[in-house]
Design a protein around this motif. Structure first.
Motif, PDB file in Angstrom:
ATOM      1  N   THR A 231       0.826  -1.208   0.000  1.00 33.30           N
ATOM      2  CA  THR A 231       0.000   0.000   0.000  1.00 33.30           C
ATOM      3  C   THR A 231       0.862   1.259   0.000  1.00 33.30           C
ATOM      4  OG1 THR A 231      -1.787  -1.133   1.187  1.00 33.30           O
ATOM      5  CG2 THR A 231      -1.789   1.272   1.232  1.00 33.30           C
ATOM      6  N   LEU A 232       1.879   1.275   0.847  1.00 28.15           N
ATOM      7  CA  LEU A 232       2.734   2.464   0.949  1.00 28.15           C
ATOM      8  C   LEU A 232       3.532   2.687  -0.333  1.00 28.15           C
ATOM      9  CD1 LEU A 232       4.023   2.135   4.618  1.00 28.15           C
ATOM     10  CD2 LEU A 232       2.303   3.723   3.723  1.00 28.15           C
TER      11      LEU A 232
ATOM     12  N   TYR B 229       1.105   3.843  -2.945  1.00 28.49           N
ATOM     13  CA  TYR B 229       0.717   5.218  -2.609  1.00 28.49           C
ATOM     14  C   TYR B 229       1.788   6.200  -3.086  1.00 28.49           C
ATOM     15  CZ  TYR B 229      -0.288   9.252   0.432  1.00 28.49           C
ATOM     16  OH  TYR B 229      -0.536  10.503   0.922  1.00 28.49           O
TER      17      TYR B 229
ATOM     18  N   SER C 264      -4.210   2.033  -1.662  1.00 27.20           N
ATOM     19  CA  SER C 264      -3.370   3.168  -2.061  1.00 27.20           C
ATOM     20  C   SER C 264      -4.148   4.164  -2.923  1.00 27.20           C
ATOM     21  CB  SER C 264      -2.132   2.671  -2.810  1.00 27.20           C
ATOM     22  OG  SER C 264      -2.496   2.020  -4.007  1.00 27.20           O
TER      23      SER C 264
ATOM     24  N   THR D 288      -4.666   8.017  -1.986  1.00 29.96           N
ATOM     25  CA  THR D 288      -4.309   9.074  -2.942  1.00 29.96           C
ATOM     26  C   THR D 288      -5.471  10.030  -3.157  1.00 29.96           C
ATOM     27  OG1 THR D 288      -2.817   7.538  -4.080  1.00 29.96           O
ATOM     28  CG2 THR D 288      -3.450   9.528  -5.266  1.00 29.96           C
TER      29      THR D 288
ATOM     30  N   THR E 251      -2.307  -0.057 -11.299  1.00 31.78           N
ATOM     31  CA  THR E 251      -2.666  -1.029 -10.260  1.00 31.78           C
ATOM     32  C   THR E 251      -2.727  -2.432 -10.845  1.00 31.78           C
ATOM     33  OG1 THR E 251      -3.961   0.661  -9.107  1.00 31.78           O
ATOM     34  CG2 THR E 251      -4.381  -1.621  -8.507  1.00 31.78           C
TER      35      THR E 251
END
Length: 349
Positions: A23-24, A27, A293, A297, A321
């Motif tokens: 996720t990070l 992101y 993410s 965003t 993605t």
């Protein structure tokens, strides 16, 4: 999928950490993408709003509007959709000389195409030589309608009569004025324009002038290509890193679960079932991380200041993605090889 979901429910902490990492990273990828698109938009917002298809510049200008000047006696005959554009970098100040702001002066003729395509957010178009229209973004700097401003180094004042949307060029706000104002700054009417921008697609080459497509002109904007290539490289590296991270985590988890897999094999569970479970986990981890993410965003974009150029192209973000999910699936090949080597007899050890 059943085995993959149950295993993830049982090992919430392990798989939660993987999802957090994905996720990070995703992101960060989407934030970089937003900044890249935002800066690109700030570079070309005005050119896009003018619906430009062809640009005629001086041959010696190296496709650079800042370096191009077309003498009045070399101007070609204009057709519908063509506009003379006089461009010059300048610094504007309020009447008292406070608050200096870098800007791009764009001189136009009111009866030509560009002047009719610029969309005003407030006020009206100029009618006199001492009237100007400013970029919308300058309202955040304290500029307002009917305000008197100066061009740095000049005593003459100009009155702000309007504000225009999508009015940035090379990440610099635009000051729209009459073409004659630009000619005065340059030194006289012997200078016809900096360039001719047209909504038509055509080729032109004569004496010292040459036409270029919008795409070629944009690519030669100072710093534009280098900026986009830098961001694209960073995004590419981060996607590869995310693939490596998911592969390493799955490999470590698979190493830890080899005894369990041996027991499952002894109970008659096929290697294919175990492989499909691992691949399913990779797909789920990347998909969940990607969706989270995207949500982060979207929430972040609502809190960013207007001064920060940020633009998200959602179809492109969703496409990235999907690419990340595919890369995560490919990374699951590493632990799959370990699973394929597991034999039922290993359970006895």
């Amino acid at each position: 999928m059943f085995l993959a979901l149950n295993e993830m429910k049982h090992e919430k902490v392990h798989y939660g950490l993987i999802v957090t990492m994905v996720t990070l990273i995703a992101y960060l990828i989407f934030m970089l993408l937003g900044l890249m698109l935002g800066l690109a938009k700030e570079n070309t917002a005005a050119v896009d709003s003018w619906q430009t298809q062809t640009v005629i510049l001086n041959k010696g200008a190296n496709i650079n509007l800042n370096q191009s000047v077309i003498p009045a006696n070399e101007l070609p005959k204009l057709k519908a959709g063509d506009s003379l554009v006089g461009q010059s970098p300048l610094v504007i100040t309020k009447k008292n000389g406070a608050d200096k702001q870098s800007a791009q002066l764009i001189g136009l003729k009111a009866n030509q195409a560009i002047a009719k395509k610029v969309t005003l957010s407030e006020g009206r178009w100029w009618k006199k030589a001492n009237e100007v229209v400013l970029a919308d973004s300058l309202k955040n700097k304290g500029y307002h309608l009917n305000q008197k401003i100066k061009f740095s180094g000049q005593a003459k004042t100009y009155r702000v009569v309007g504000f225009a949307k999508q009015s940035t060029l090379n990440v610099t706000p635009i000051v729209y004025s009459q073409l004659s104002v630009w000619q005065q700054l340059k030194g006289g009417r012997q200078f016809g324009a900096s360039a001719i921008f047209s909504t038509r697609q055509f080729k032109y080459e004569h004496d010292n002038l040459k036409s270029y497509t919008k795409a070629k002109y944009v690519q030669k904007l100072p710093g534009y290509s280098a900026q986009n290539q830098t961001f694209a490289a960073m995004i590419g590296f981060l996607m590869v890193i995310s693939m490596a991270i998911i592969g390493v985590f799955l490999y470590i988890l698979t190493m830890q679960k080899l005894p369990n897999y041996a027991v499952l094999r002894a109970q008659g569970i096929s290697t294919g079932t175990l492989v499909r479970a691992t691949v399913s986990q990779a797909i789920l981890l990347m998909a969940v991380g990607g969706v989270l993410s995207l949500i982060l965003t979207a929430l972040t974009s609502l809190t960013l200041p207007e001064a920060m150029p940020f633009l998200i192209n959602w179809p492109l973000a969703i496409g990235l993605t999907l690419v990340m999910v595919i890369l995560g699936t490919l990374s699951s090949v590493i632990p799959v090889k370990l699973i394929q080597r597991v034999q039922p007899l290993d359970a006895l050890n």
